[in-house]
Design a protein around this motif. Sequence first.
Motif, PDB file in Angstrom:
ATOM      1  N   ASN A 165      -1.235  18.760   1.114  1.00 15.11           N
ATOM      2  CA  ASN A 165      -2.321  19.541   0.963  1.00 15.11           C
ATOM      3  C   ASN A 165      -3.443  19.472   1.878  1.00 15.11           C
ATOM      4  OD1 ASN A 165      -1.904  21.400  -1.238  1.00 15.11           O
ATOM      5  ND2 ASN A 165      -1.935  19.648  -2.818  1.00 15.11           N
ATOM      6  N   LEU A 166      -3.557  18.027   2.208  1.00 17.56           N
ATOM      7  CA  LEU A 166      -4.577  17.891   3.446  1.00 17.56           C
ATOM      8  C   LEU A 166      -4.040  18.153   4.728  1.00 17.56           C
ATOM      9  CD1 LEU A 166      -7.088  16.051   4.134  1.00 17.56           C
ATOM     10  CD2 LEU A 166      -5.616  14.268   4.682  1.00 17.56           C
ATOM     11  N   GLU A 167      -2.766  18.136   4.908  1.00 16.89           N
ATOM     12  CA  GLU A 167      -2.217  18.612   6.227  1.00 16.89           C
ATOM     13  C   GLU A 167      -2.549  20.204   6.258  1.00 16.89           C
ATOM     14  OE1 GLU A 167       2.396  18.177   6.998  1.00 16.89           O
ATOM     15  OE2 GLU A 167       1.964  20.054   8.000  1.00 16.89           O
ATOM     16  N   ASP A 168      -2.499  20.902   5.283  1.00 15.46           N
ATOM     17  CA  ASP A 168      -2.748  22.407   5.337  1.00 15.46           C
ATOM     18  C   ASP A 168      -4.233  22.506   5.603  1.00 15.46           C
ATOM     19  OD1 ASP A 168      -0.065  22.928   4.649  1.00 15.46           O
ATOM     20  OD2 ASP A 168      -0.567  23.435   2.532  1.00 15.46           O
ATOM     21  N   LEU A 169      -5.079  21.827   4.978  1.00 14.92           N
ATOM     22  CA  LEU A 169      -6.438  21.850   5.191  1.00 14.92           C
ATOM     23  C   LEU A 169      -6.897  21.532   6.558  1.00 14.92           C
ATOM     24  CD1 LEU A 169      -8.519  22.703   3.090  1.00 14.92           C
ATOM     25  CD2 LEU A 169      -9.159  20.408   3.023  1.00 14.92           C
ATOM     26  N   VAL A 170      -6.304  20.524   6.969  1.00 12.45           N
ATOM     27  CA  VAL A 170      -6.710  20.121   8.298  1.00 12.45           C
ATOM     28  C   VAL A 170      -6.095  20.796   9.306  1.00 12.45           C
ATOM     29  CG1 VAL A 170      -6.178  18.009   9.861  1.00 12.45           C
ATOM     30  CG2 VAL A 170      -6.979  17.566   7.738  1.00 12.45           C
ATOM     31  N   THR A 171      -4.827  21.325   9.241  1.00  8.49           N
ATOM     32  CA  THR A 171      -4.372  22.322  10.414  1.00  8.49           C
ATOM     33  C   THR A 171      -4.828  23.506  10.406  1.00  8.49           C
ATOM     34  OG1 THR A 171      -2.339  22.730   8.991  1.00  8.49           O
ATOM     35  CG2 THR A 171      -2.199  21.030  10.844  1.00  8.49           C
ATOM     36  N   GLN A 172      -5.422  24.247   9.311  1.00  6.84           N
ATOM     37  CA  GLN A 172      -6.038  25.402   9.385  1.00  6.84           C
ATOM     38  C   GLN A 172      -7.321  25.472   9.939  1.00  6.84           C
ATOM     39  OE1 GLN A 172      -5.646  26.718   5.291  1.00  6.84           O
ATOM     40  NE2 GLN A 172      -6.813  28.584   5.623  1.00  6.84           N
ATOM     41  N   HIS A 173      -7.962  24.515   9.571  1.00  7.33           N
ATOM     42  CA  HIS A 173      -9.479  24.607  10.198  1.00  7.33           C
ATOM     43  C   HIS A 173      -9.730  23.478  11.046  1.00  7.33           C
ATOM     44  CE1 HIS A 173     -10.661  26.633   6.353  1.00  7.33           C
ATOM     45  NE2 HIS A 173      -9.685  26.008   5.720  1.00  7.33           N
ATOM     46  N   GLY A 174      -8.692  22.902  11.784  1.00  4.98           N
ATOM     47  CA  GLY A 174      -8.868  22.052  12.944  1.00  4.98           C
ATOM     48  C   GLY A 174     -10.121  20.734  12.406  1.00  4.98           C
ATOM     49  N   LEU A 175      -9.813  20.097  11.449  1.00  6.62           N
ATOM     50  CA  LEU A 175     -10.823  19.012  10.840  1.00  6.62           C
ATOM     51  C   LEU A 175      -9.965  17.846  11.657  1.00  6.62           C
ATOM     52  CD1 LEU A 175     -11.092  19.620   7.154  1.00  6.62           C
ATOM     53  CD2 LEU A 175     -12.399  20.729   9.130  1.00  6.62           C
ATOM     54  N   PHE A 176     -10.854  16.826  11.768  1.00  7.65           N
ATOM     55  CA  PHE A 176     -10.728  15.334  12.003  1.00  7.65           C
ATOM     56  C   PHE A 176     -10.405  14.530  10.552  1.00  7.65           C
ATOM     57  CE2 PHE A 176     -12.752  16.447  16.164  1.00  7.65           C
ATOM     58  CZ  PHE A 176     -11.451  16.217  16.672  1.00  7.65           C
ATOM     59  N   VAL A 177      -9.726  13.559  10.575  1.00 11.10           N
ATOM     60  CA  VAL A 177      -9.692  12.764   9.150  1.00 11.10           C
ATOM     61  C   VAL A 177      -9.857  11.464   9.353  1.00 11.10           C
ATOM     62  CG1 VAL A 177      -8.147  12.274   7.425  1.00 11.10           C
ATOM     63  CG2 VAL A 177      -7.950  14.270   8.619  1.00 11.10           C
ATOM     64  N   ILE A 178     -10.887  10.914   8.640  1.00  6.80           N
ATOM     65  CA  ILE A 178     -11.030   9.537   8.565  1.00  6.80           C
ATOM     66  C   ILE A 178     -10.350   9.058   7.246  1.00  6.80           C
ATOM     67  CG2 ILE A 178     -12.903   7.745   8.323  1.00  6.80           C
ATOM     68  CD1 ILE A 178     -13.906  10.668  10.164  1.00  6.80           C
ATOM     69  N   SER A 179      -9.451   8.033   7.575  1.00  3.91           N
ATOM     70  CA  SER A 179      -8.539   7.719   6.073  1.00  3.91           C
ATOM     71  C   SER A 179      -8.807   6.073   6.037  1.00  3.91           C
ATOM     72  CB  SER A 179      -7.160   7.925   6.500  1.00  3.91           C
ATOM     73  OG  SER A 179      -6.351   7.692   5.484  1.00  3.91           O
ATOM     74  N   ASP A 180      -9.451   5.847   5.094  1.00  5.92           N
ATOM     75  CA  ASP A 180      -9.844   4.652   4.653  1.00  5.92           C
ATOM     76  C   ASP A 180      -8.454   4.104   3.711  1.00  5.92           C
ATOM     77  OD1 ASP A 180     -10.771   2.175   3.459  1.00  5.92           O
ATOM     78  OD2 ASP A 180     -12.748   3.103   3.092  1.00  5.92           O
ATOM     79  N   GLU A 181      -7.744   2.977   4.395  1.00  4.23           N
ATOM     80  CA  GLU A 181      -6.537   2.744   3.837  1.00  4.23           C
ATOM     81  C   GLU A 181      -6.802   1.107   3.719  1.00  4.23           C
ATOM     82  OE1 GLU A 181      -3.116   4.144   5.721  1.00  4.23           O
ATOM     83  OE2 GLU A 181      -4.191   6.253   5.918  1.00  4.23           O
ATOM     84  N   VAL A 182      -7.871   0.490   3.270  1.00  6.98           N
ATOM     85  CA  VAL A 182      -8.049  -0.752   3.302  1.00  6.98           C
ATOM     86  C   VAL A 182      -7.245  -1.298   2.137  1.00  6.98           C
ATOM     87  CG1 VAL A 182     -10.304  -0.901   4.279  1.00  6.98           C
ATOM     88  CG2 VAL A 182     -10.065  -0.832   1.821  1.00  6.98           C
ATOM     89  N   TYR A 183      -6.854  -0.617   1.181  1.00  2.00           N
ATOM     90  CA  TYR A 183      -6.015  -1.316  -0.078  1.00  2.00           C
ATOM     91  C   TYR A 183      -4.608  -0.748  -0.068  1.00  2.00           C
ATOM     92  CZ  TYR A 183     -10.578  -2.089  -1.903  1.00  2.00           C
ATOM     93  OH  TYR A 183     -11.930  -2.459  -2.125  1.00  2.00           O
ATOM     94  N   GLU A 184      -4.108  -0.579   1.224  1.00  2.00           N
ATOM     95  CA  GLU A 184      -2.743  -0.249   1.548  1.00  2.00           C
ATOM     96  C   GLU A 184      -1.813  -1.136   0.953  1.00  2.00           C
ATOM     97  OE1 GLU A 184      -1.714  -0.435   5.905  1.00  2.00           O
ATOM     98  OE2 GLU A 184      -3.232  -2.050   5.954  1.00  2.00           O
ATOM     99  N   HIS A 185      -1.981  -2.134   0.884  1.00  2.00           N
ATOM    100  CA  HIS A 185      -0.656  -3.061   0.204  1.00  2.00           C
ATOM    101  C   HIS A 185      -0.954  -3.091  -1.219  1.00  2.00           C
ATOM    102  CE1 HIS A 185       1.300  -3.460   4.110  1.00  2.00           C
ATOM    103  NE2 HIS A 185      -0.031  -3.708   4.551  1.00  2.00           N
ATOM    104  N   ILE A 186      -2.129  -2.970  -1.956  1.00  2.00           N
ATOM    105  CA  ILE A 186      -2.130  -3.269  -3.332  1.00  2.00           C
ATOM    106  C   ILE A 186      -1.938  -2.087  -4.230  1.00  2.00           C
ATOM    107  CG2 ILE A 186      -3.945  -4.274  -4.921  1.00  2.00           C
ATOM    108  CD1 ILE A 186      -5.360  -5.527  -2.712  1.00  2.00           C
ATOM    109  N   LEU A 187      -0.624  -2.003  -4.635  1.00  2.00           N
ATOM    110  CA  LEU A 187      -0.178  -0.982  -5.434  1.00  2.00           C
ATOM    111  C   LEU A 187       0.682  -1.429  -6.674  1.00  2.00           C
ATOM    112  CD1 LEU A 187       0.880   0.130  -2.160  1.00  2.00           C
ATOM    113  CD2 LEU A 187      -0.123   2.086  -3.455  1.00  2.00           C
ATOM    114  N   PHE A 188       0.556  -0.414  -7.790  1.00  2.00           N
ATOM    115  CA  PHE A 188       0.992  -0.990  -8.989  1.00  2.00           C
ATOM    116  C   PHE A 188       2.428   0.020  -9.513  1.00  2.00           C
ATOM    117  CE2 PHE A 188      -3.239  -1.966  -9.110  1.00  2.00           C
ATOM    118  CZ  PHE A 188      -3.164  -3.258  -8.681  1.00  2.00           C
ATOM    119  N   ASP A 189       3.227  -0.481 -10.285  1.00  2.00           N
ATOM    120  CA  ASP A 189       4.255   0.352 -10.817  1.00  2.00           C
ATOM    121  C   ASP A 189       5.054   1.010  -9.856  1.00  2.00           C
ATOM    122  OD1 ASP A 189       2.953  -0.093 -13.335  1.00  2.00           O
ATOM    123  OD2 ASP A 189       1.197   1.404 -12.947  1.00  2.00           O
ATOM    124  N   ALA A 190       5.293   0.545  -9.051  1.00  7.99           N
ATOM    125  CA  ALA A 190       6.369   0.951  -7.934  1.00  7.99           C
ATOM    126  C   ALA A 190       5.891   2.054  -7.287  1.00  7.99           C
ATOM    127  CB  ALA A 190       7.533   1.078  -8.528  1.00  7.99           C
TER     128      ALA A 190
END
Length: 384
Positions: A182-207
């Motif tokens: 969904n983000l890809e659609d929005l971004v490509t349609q409107h030519g947006l930049f994305v700032i993606s905060d992924e600081v918790y990238e390695h802390i995930l639960f339930d597989a």
Amino acid sequence: MSLISKLPQVGTTIFTTMSRMAQEENAINLAQGFPGFGSDPVLLELVAKYTRGGFNQYAPMSGVSELKLALATKTQLTQGYYPDPESEVTIVSGATEALFAAFTAIIHPGDEVIVLEPAYDSYVPAIELNGGIPVFVPLQSPDFAVDWALAASKISSKTRAIVVNSPHNPSGYVWSQEDVDNLEDLVTQHGLFVISDEVYEHILFDAKSHISLGSNAKLRERTFVCGSFSKTFHVTGWKIGYCLAPKVLSTEFRKVHQYLTFSTVTPLQYALAEYLEDAEKYFELPAFYQKKRDLFLKGLALTPFQFQPSQGSFFQLVSYAHLSKKSDLFLAEQMTRQLKVACIPVSVFYSNGQDNQVLRFCFAKKDEELEEALHRIQKVASLF
Ligand code: PMP
Ligand code: GLN
């Protein structure tokens, strides 16, 4: 003297306020997000090795080559793509700097930036200091998923960027493949930049797994992936982070970084580069934190709070809306002063202070400390 504040609404952050209150009250601090245990002695030894070895002068502006290479390798291993270490990986002084530099690199006065709320507290000041205008999109209860139709309806001809955060602070929501599409659609349609905060990238639960926006070829072209070692290696006091972005974006990003901090602490970069050679060090994180989350949820089940299990990050939200209309700020203070457990009122993550009677707890603490905190939290009915 007439000093016109650039941030008239900003005061001391809730994290500082609640940590101070926790200290004054001798309360268990489940408020500010930081681990209550030490980092791996192996990593600490590496820091000693590099400080004693004389690696104590300025690092190269974009980071030590060994660390940029180690991050590119980690990205290949975990996300299936290989950013060019020399032109697409930049080491900075914490994700806070990465976010600030990314906003500064792309926002011009009057640009609008979509902010999904509740949102981490550094985004809006960084947007506003650059003359940008935050445009807020509420996340959906009960799990804080994104309403993509609502997000699309907020796009205007002035929208320049969107800031996203998965795993999410404070809700623990983790993006699905559908969210990324969904983000890809929005971004490509409107030519947006994305700032993606992924600081918790390695802390995930339930597989669950983390889908970095860099792993999507279309999004990668327009995204600043902002990461940090703070959470991954239990070293929030080190303030070392990074930004992965394609060369054209990284070039502009580095112009800002060059004059914001110029470079980042040298011996820690060498230590982290060597430590990252063992991928187990971050692959073991989900199992480590799953035990803590489960312990915390088991204790919470004995309280009158309502909650949805956190999917990622080291935070758990609880709702007491069915029990009381007390403000979350007041309840957080009462919890700290009377039950001696500090937490964060979630209204502070909303620009308009919207109070849904929700509190945030950080469960990155030693098991004994969590058990004692739960024992105290179980008396919460006495506050309603
Ligand atoms: N983003 C989020 C969502 C956070 O929770 C934090 C706090 N650790 C940061 C960014 C800042 O990270 P750092 O300590 O690396 O500046
Ligand atoms: N990221 C931490 C949190 O959400 C706080 C960092 C800070 O104190 N600025 O609790």
